[in-house]
Scaffold this motif. Structure first.
Motif, PDB file in Angstrom:
ATOM      1  N   SER A  36      -4.535  12.895  -5.198  1.00  0.00           N
ATOM      2  CA  SER A  36      -5.191  11.822  -5.953  1.00  0.00           C
ATOM      3  C   SER A  36      -4.162  10.994  -6.713  1.00  0.00           C
ATOM      4  O   SER A  36      -4.263   9.760  -6.773  1.00  0.00           O
ATOM      5  CB  SER A  36      -6.229  12.405  -6.913  1.00  0.00           C
ATOM      6  OG  SER A  36      -5.615  13.240  -7.871  1.00  0.00           O
ATOM      7  N   ILE A  91      -2.188   8.802  -4.186  1.00  0.00           N
ATOM      8  CA  ILE A  91      -2.974   7.646  -3.745  1.00  0.00           C
ATOM      9  C   ILE A  91      -2.983   6.557  -4.811  1.00  0.00           C
ATOM     10  O   ILE A  91      -2.766   5.373  -4.527  1.00  0.00           O
ATOM     11  CB  ILE A  91      -4.417   8.079  -3.396  1.00  0.00           C
ATOM     12  CG1 ILE A  91      -4.429   8.895  -2.108  1.00  0.00           C
ATOM     13  CG2 ILE A  91      -5.330   6.860  -3.255  1.00  0.00           C
ATOM     14  CD1 ILE A  91      -5.776   9.509  -1.776  1.00  0.00           C
ATOM     15  N   GLU A 122      -1.382   2.758  -4.348  1.00  0.00           N
ATOM     16  CA  GLU A 122      -2.209   1.560  -4.499  1.00  0.00           C
ATOM     17  C   GLU A 122      -1.652   0.650  -5.586  1.00  0.00           C
ATOM     18  O   GLU A 122      -1.628  -0.582  -5.436  1.00  0.00           O
ATOM     19  CB  GLU A 122      -3.649   1.968  -4.829  1.00  0.00           C
ATOM     20  CG  GLU A 122      -4.387   2.573  -3.649  1.00  0.00           C
ATOM     21  CD  GLU A 122      -5.819   2.933  -3.948  1.00  0.00           C
ATOM     22  OE1 GLU A 122      -6.632   2.991  -3.018  1.00  0.00           O
ATOM     23  OE2 GLU A 122      -6.140   3.181  -5.139  1.00  0.00           O
ATOM     24  N   SER A 135      -5.458  13.541   3.458  1.00  0.00           N
ATOM     25  CA  SER A 135      -6.776  13.031   3.850  1.00  0.00           C
ATOM     26  C   SER A 135      -6.650  11.683   4.557  1.00  0.00           C
ATOM     27  O   SER A 135      -5.597  11.040   4.524  1.00  0.00           O
ATOM     28  CB  SER A 135      -7.661  12.868   2.615  1.00  0.00           C
ATOM     29  OG  SER A 135      -7.150  11.841   1.784  1.00  0.00           O
ATOM     30  N   SER A 136      -7.757  11.261   5.164  1.00  0.00           N
ATOM     31  CA  SER A 136      -7.789   9.936   5.803  1.00  0.00           C
ATOM     32  C   SER A 136      -7.533   8.841   4.782  1.00  0.00           C
ATOM     33  O   SER A 136      -6.842   7.854   5.066  1.00  0.00           O
ATOM     34  CB  SER A 136      -9.152   9.723   6.478  1.00  0.00           C
ATOM     35  OG  SER A 136      -9.344  10.640   7.522  1.00  0.00           O
ATOM     36  N   LYS A 137      -8.076   9.011   3.596  1.00  0.00           N
ATOM     37  CA  LYS A 137      -7.888   8.015   2.529  1.00  0.00           C
ATOM     38  C   LYS A 137      -6.403   7.846   2.214  1.00  0.00           C
ATOM     39  O   LYS A 137      -5.910   6.718   2.095  1.00  0.00           O
ATOM     40  CB  LYS A 137      -8.644   8.470   1.277  1.00  0.00           C
ATOM     41  CG  LYS A 137      -8.371   7.672   0.022  1.00  0.00           C
ATOM     42  CD  LYS A 137      -8.928   6.281   0.085  1.00  0.00           C
ATOM     43  CE  LYS A 137      -8.767   5.576  -1.265  1.00  0.00           C
ATOM     44  NZ  LYS A 137      -9.197   4.164  -1.219  1.00  0.00           N
ATOM     45  N   GLU A 157      -4.690   5.914   5.048  1.00  0.00           N
ATOM     46  CA  GLU A 157      -5.017   4.483   5.006  1.00  0.00           C
ATOM     47  C   GLU A 157      -4.194   3.775   3.938  1.00  0.00           C
ATOM     48  O   GLU A 157      -3.652   2.681   4.166  1.00  0.00           O
ATOM     49  CB  GLU A 157      -6.504   4.309   4.716  1.00  0.00           C
ATOM     50  CG  GLU A 157      -7.439   4.751   5.826  1.00  0.00           C
ATOM     51  CD  GLU A 157      -8.877   4.809   5.348  1.00  0.00           C
ATOM     52  OE1 GLU A 157      -9.302   3.886   4.636  1.00  0.00           O
ATOM     53  OE2 GLU A 157      -9.579   5.795   5.664  1.00  0.00           O
ATOM     54  N   SER A 162     -11.711   5.020  10.412  1.00  0.00           N
ATOM     55  CA  SER A 162     -11.099   4.294   9.293  1.00  0.00           C
ATOM     56  C   SER A 162      -9.580   4.266   9.414  1.00  0.00           C
ATOM     57  O   SER A 162      -8.943   3.237   9.172  1.00  0.00           O
ATOM     58  CB  SER A 162     -11.509   4.930   7.963  1.00  0.00           C
ATOM     59  OG  SER A 162     -11.106   6.295   7.921  1.00  0.00           O
TER      60      SER A 162
END
Length: 577
Positions: A341, A344, A348, A383-385, A388, A427
């Protein structure tokens, strides 16, 4: 009713009001007896249930006053309470009597009057003993929360009681009252509206409680402010009450839980860009970056802190200030975190902060490329997130610099992107094809490398993907790769490649990829004699092209014209032979 009240009943606990301690004890006896009677009610049971709730609150308050409190106002109240209880018991008996044949409307009116009297007496008890601080913490009246569907006045009265407790000096009482308040605010948004709009000084009081050194009070006050901040219409009331500076001080010195709750509230408030300047002016940027750089900060706190910084970064001047304050180094280190988390959020935020080439160069210089490519490792647990986000970060940070591109191409980046084109979830596949499509537009070198790596067969497969964006971007990428002669030769060598593209030109096939890119690819392929022969030999494919040409599709017209000329020459050659 008066004559009935004076009737003697054997064994009845009711008798004319007494004074002093006897009156207090008698009031408690009467309440207990009346509460028991309400369970046998036949007429108006809902109204009697509400009366029972009020009686239980009254019982709690008078019980607290039973420890020898000497209060003349309380004694006056007791006489009134006992008289009301006597009337109420007579009404309860009537409402429990199945043989009662009196007027129901009058009886209902009498019940409502009694309910109003009890409510008024409860308020007097509250004002006499709580607001005047006659009762200590251990004796304080604990009001029951109004039942679901209660009227607004009851809800407001309940909140006023909690506010009165918050004004007392006892920190335990403050914590208990705040915890109860938070339960109410979470349960029903009407309490939030009453707290902000109808209770004077309610919001400023919560803001002041943030400044107290008591950890428990600070944590509960921060939670109440967070709940209120979730309502757009009430954010202004919090800001007007001066909540931003105390929230930032909590982020600096509060407990971990207080920091998490304060950060949540601040994130809600900074969704309005007008509040961003206030946060920055109060030193919020430095405080938030410090949280992100602290290895002891929890993932939840870091997530909220990054969320606030993202909101602040919407203002260009504040974004530049973030960079000056060392945001790049902090976020690059955070992007290498083992906690996904946090990784990510950092990626971002880095993508947002790196808005010009100088900052992108600074980010790449911090050796972030290897960390980004590692996220794309299929054997990693990400994860996929996360994948991405990593693909978007690579596209944003690396594609504008030759040195960054060299680092990327010399890593296992292309191999991993190719894997997700073949096997990724929808995704991730969409993110991967978007990256590939953009990569095709960067340079001839990148197209050559991708052709050698085996991207074209996968792009052909994706021309028939379920997702329209995937089909469209695959067609665009494939068209771009055709500009490299060796890619074109490699593509033509596989007959099935040409056939699949030609079949997708069917104007009636709504699911096919975007015709514009496919026609551009076919136009490029028609430089090959074998491809021209293949198209001419396939009557179906020529029909597709002719239909598209008839609808004024420019590339289709060019292809038909080119092929028609070749076909005419072929016919003449056959005649001459």
């Amino acid at each position: 009713m008066d004559s009935e009240m004076n009737e003697e009943k054997e064994g009845c606990v009711f008798s004319p009001p007494q004074h002093g301690e006897i009156s207090l004890r008698r009031a408690l006896e009467l309440i207990h007896a009346l509460i028991s009677s309400t369970y046998c009610i036949r007429f108006f049971p809902v109204k009697w249930r509400l009366i029972r709730d009020k009686l239980e609150q009254l019982l709690s308050g008078l019980s607290a006053a039973a420890d020898g409190v000497d209060c003349s106002e309380l004694m006056k109240l007791l006489e009134s309470v006992i008289s009301t209880l006597y009337e109420a018991q007579v009404l309860a008996d009537k409402c429990s009597d199945e043989s009662y044949r009196g007027g129901k409307l009058l009886l209902k009116s009498d019940v409502e009057i009694i309910a109003s009297k009890i409510e008024q007496q409860l308020k007097i008890l509250y004002e006499t003993c709580v607001i005047s601080r006659v009762l200590t913490h251990s004796q304080a009246i604990i009001l029951l929360k109004p039942a679901a569907g209660a009227n607004r006045e009851d809800m407001k009265f309940y909140l006023k009681d909690l506010i009165a407790r918050l004004k007392l000096s006892d920190s335990k009482m403050k914590i208990g009252a705040l915890s109860t308040l938070n339960d109410a605010l979470h349960e029903d948004e009407k309490y939030v509206t009453i707290m902000v709009v109808e209770i004077s000084g309610g919001v400023p009081l919560l803001v002041n409680l943030l400044e107290l050194g008591d950890t428990g009070v600070q944590e509960e006050a921060a939670e109440a402010i967070y709940v209120i901040s979730a309502f757009d219409s009430f954010k202004g009331a919090l800001v007007t009450a001066g909540v931003i500076a105390p929230l930032i001080r909590v982020l600096e010195k509060g407990s971990e839980l207080a920091k998490v709750r304060a950060a949540r509230a601040l994130k809600k408030l900074t969704e309005n860009s007008e509040n961003s300047w206030s946060v920055s002016a109060q030193g919020g940027v430095s405080t938030l970056l410090k949280i992100c750089g602290n290895v002891d900060s929890s993932g939840e706190l870091i997530q909220s802190a990054c969320g606030i910084l993202k909101c602040l970064g919407g203002v260009d001047e504040i974004k530049r200030f973030m960079v000056e304050e060392g945001a790049v180094s902090v976020l690059v280190n955070l992007s290498k975190s083992k906690e996904e988390s946090s990784k990510i959020q950092a990626l971002e935020l880095l993508t947002m902060v790196a808005s010009d080439d100088d900052i992108k160069h600074l980010v790449v210089k911090e050796e972030v490329v290897g960390s980004l490519v590692q996220v794309l490792d299929p054997s990693s647990p990400h994860s996929s997130k996360a994948r991405e986000v990593a693909l978007r970060a690579i596209e944003n940070l690396c594609f504008s610099s030759p040195s960054s591109m060299n680092l990327l191409m010399n890593s296992s980046f292309l191999e991993r992107v190719l894997f997700f084109l073949r096997n990724g979830e929808t995704s991730v596949q969409e993110s991967a094809i978007k990256t590939v499509s953009r990569l095709c537009g960067l340079s001839e070198t990148s197209k050559k490398v991708m052709g050698d790596a085996g991207f074209m067969p996968e792009l052909v497969e994706l021309l028939e993907a379920k997702s329209f964006p995937v089909r469209e971007m695959a067609a665009e990428a494939l068209c771009g790769m055709m500009s490299v002669p060796r890619n074109k030769s490699r593509f033509i060598q596989e007959d099935q490649n040409v056939n699949r593209i030609l079949q997708l030109l069917n104007p009636e096939d709504e699911k096919s990829a975007t015709k514009k890119f496919l026609l551009s690819a076919v136009m490029s392929l028609t430089d090959s004699k074998s491809v021209r022969r293949k198209i001419i030999a396939s009557a179906g494919c020529m029909k597709y092209l002719e239909k598209l040409a008839e609808t004024d599709v420019a590339d289709a017209k060019k292809i038909v014209k080119k092929l028609s000329g070749n076909r005419f020459l072929s016919i003449l050659t056959g005649i001459w032979s």
